[in-house]
Write an enzyme that holds these catalytic residues in place. Structure first.
Site, mmCIF file in Angstrom:
data_model
loop_
_atom_site.group_PDB
_atom_site.id
_atom_site.type_symbol
_atom_site.label_atom_id
_atom_site.label_comp_id
_atom_site.label_asym_id
_atom_site.label_seq_id
_atom_site.Cartn_x
_atom_site.Cartn_y
_atom_site.Cartn_z
ATOM 1 N N GLU A 179 0.821 -1.220 0.000
ATOM 2 C CA GLU A 179 0.000 0.000 0.000
ATOM 3 C C GLU A 179 0.850 1.264 0.000
ATOM 4 O O GLU A 179 1.199 1.799 1.055
ATOM 5 C CB GLU A 179 -0.940 0.013 1.215
ATOM 6 C CG GLU A 179 -1.835 1.245 1.265
ATOM 7 C CD GLU A 179 -2.802 1.243 2.445
ATOM 8 O OE1 GLU A 179 -3.495 2.261 2.617
ATOM 9 O OE2 GLU A 179 -2.868 0.246 3.193
ATOM 10 N N LYS A 221 -2.405 -2.166 -3.223
ATOM 11 C CA LYS A 221 -3.450 -1.311 -2.653
ATOM 12 C C LYS A 221 -3.038 0.149 -2.851
ATOM 13 O O LYS A 221 -2.472 0.782 -1.962
ATOM 14 C CB LYS A 221 -3.688 -1.623 -1.174
ATOM 15 C CG LYS A 221 -4.818 -0.787 -0.571
ATOM 16 C CD LYS A 221 -5.166 -1.174 0.853
ATOM 17 C CE LYS A 221 -6.234 -0.230 1.407
ATOM 18 N NZ LYS A 221 -6.712 -0.603 2.749
#
Length: 342
Positions: A179, A221
């Site tokens: 992420e 992500k």
């Protein structure tokens, strides 16, 4: 890593199953308490446990949620009836995940920039969480945009940490969610966001390659390519979708099984509309599964309605289910604003 090769592949594909997304309910104790304080909810472990139970026992949530990212406190908790949350998820058909990073700290020598910590002892923590039932993990890096940042120092430090985390996860049986969040805070244009997001992804995937992370056994992500929230010119939904897909196509290997967007502070309906436009208008261009991994954009209506009053739980769960359903529709390009009224 070979011990878990097939399991990692199966888990990664299941996380991004058609029409389903990943619920990010991994807020730290401090973050959760701050949200409770705004609503005058007591900031106790029992109230946090009750709130987590409200979410995880929402009827039929697994229709639209493939898995949920838990915080360390949450993965160790149980329902009021004594059933561990991990078992509740497994029985419902949702995959338990765990937040592994220990938060972002100031990056030495780089004013206004952060680096995420938590690599020390990570191999042992991964082994413990795997034994507890976790099958995927998350590590968030935060990249701020301003006139002189992000610096290459910041990008390199965060990408290296993400890559080492991802490699350790695959070694220990957890699918890593990588992420790199380019923050929405600021007055920057969508073009500036594109530039920063592209460079961030380039550096991250360079480090993933160097650290021998298997791209087909991870989930990305990312944040969407979007105008800064204080920018005087806000990009249209179509422009966000087009530039986001273009940036990802240019920088994310096709072997990555799926992309699960974070909402990054977008309004609930806007996060859903952006995801829908990505599918409806540009889905045919995407070589990976594309879905959501939202936190507040799914949970906030339920939290606001619950307000710490347990008599409100049934309706709060209906609100949570509804936002999950709307985002499930958006992940197939089937959302319309009229569905909000339902």
């Amino acid at each position: 890593m070979s011990t878990y090769t097939q399991e990692l592949s199966t888990t990664a594909r299941s996380m991004v199953a058609a029409g389903k997304g990943i619920l990010a309910m991994d807020e730290s104790k401090g973050t959760c308490d701050r949200r409770f304080e705004k609503l005058h909810i007591p900031t106790t472990e029992e109230r946090r446990r009750t709130y987590r139970e409200l979410i995880l026992t929402t009827p039929d949530l697994a229709q639209f949620i493939s898995g949920a990212i838990l915080f360390d406190e949450t993965i160790r908790q149980s329902t009021r009836a004594g059933v561990p949350f991990v078992r509740v998820m497994q029985d419902a058909g949702m995959i338990p995940g765990i937040k592994l990073d220990l938060g972002a700290q100031d990056l030495a020598g780089c004013a206004g920039e952060k680096v995420t910590e938590g690599l020390d002892g990570l191999r042992d923590r991964i082994a413990e969480y795997y034994q507890m039932g976790a099958r995927f993990a998350k590590w968030r890096a935060v990249i701020a945009i301003d006139t002189s940042i992000p610096s290459e120092t910041c990008l390199a430090a965060n990408a290296h940490a993400l890559a080492r985390y991802a490699a350790l996860c695959q070694e220990g049986g957890l699918v890593p969610m990588v992420e790199p969040e380019v923050l929405i805070d600021g007055a920057h244009s969508i073009d500036r966001c594109y530039e920063v997001t592209e460079r961030t992804l380039q550096v991250v995937f360079e480090q993933l390659r160097l650290n021998r992370v298997a791209f087909d056994k991870m989930i990305l992500k990312p944040s969407m390519v979007i105008s800064g929230k204080n920018c005087s010119v806000q990009a249209s939904v179509t422009q966000v979708a087009e530039m986001t897909v273009r940036c990802l196509r240019n920088n994310v290997p096709a072997s990555v099984p799926g992309i699960a967007f974070l909402s990054g502070g977008q309004a609930n309906e806007l996060a859903t509309a952006h995801l829908n436009a990505i599918h409806a208008q540009f889905g045919s261009q995407c070589p990976w599964a594309v879905t959501f991994s939202y936190a507040r954009a799914i949970q906030q209506p339920a939290l606001d309605y619950w307000h710490g009053d347990d008599t409100n739980i049934p309706v709060a769960q209906q609100l949570l289910y509804q936002r999950a359903k709307l985002n499930g529709a958006a992940s197939k390009g089937q959302y319309t604003p009229e569905l909000e009224a339902a």
